[in-house]
Write a protein that holds these residues in place. Structure first.
Motif: not given
Length: 131
Positions: A118, A121-122, A124-129
């Motif tokens: 988790r 994943t979290e 990684w998702d923050m890297q986009g933002v």
């Protein structure tokens, strides 16, 4: 002896709340710049994935001294990029190894793997933002 069948089996959903220290990430970006911070975070994520896998493999091989070292290294790497929950649970794994408690170790390792997945994943998702 009488055999009893269960008609209704309940499955517990094990959802872990993951807390990332966005202030820690912000500090990394301020200190290293965008490119440097992204490099550190990406390398840390790769290393965390490798060490999580290694920790699980060492557990299955009953190699607890090496497993302890792998779990301890997870603590430092996770701290570096603000994965506080992952760091804390990796520390809990080392305590279970030190206590020689195989039941607690098995449960805590399972939690570590869930939180590790988790957390990766979290972040990684923050890297986009941008943090």
């Amino acid at each position: 002896m009488r055999v009893r069948y269960v008609d209704d089996v309940k499955v517990l959903a094990q959802e872990e709340v993951v807390r990332l220290d966005s202030d820690r990430l912000q500090t990394l970006y301020e200190q290293l710049g965008d490119s440097g911070a992204e490099d550190v975070v990406c390398r840390a994520m790769e290393e965390l994935a490798v060490r999580l896998s290694m920790t699980e493999r060492l557990f299955r091989q009953d190699r607890y001294d090496e497993m302890r070292k792998a779990a301890r290294s997870l603590t430092g790497i996770a701290d570096q990029i603000g994965m506080n929950t992952l760091s804390r649970v990796a520390c809990d794994v080392t305590h279970c190894i030190d206590a020689r408690d195989p039941v607690a170790l098995s449960a805590t390792l399972s939690r570590l793997l869930r939180i590790g997945e988790r957390s990766l994943t979290e972040i990684w998702d923050m890297q986009g933002v941008r943090v």
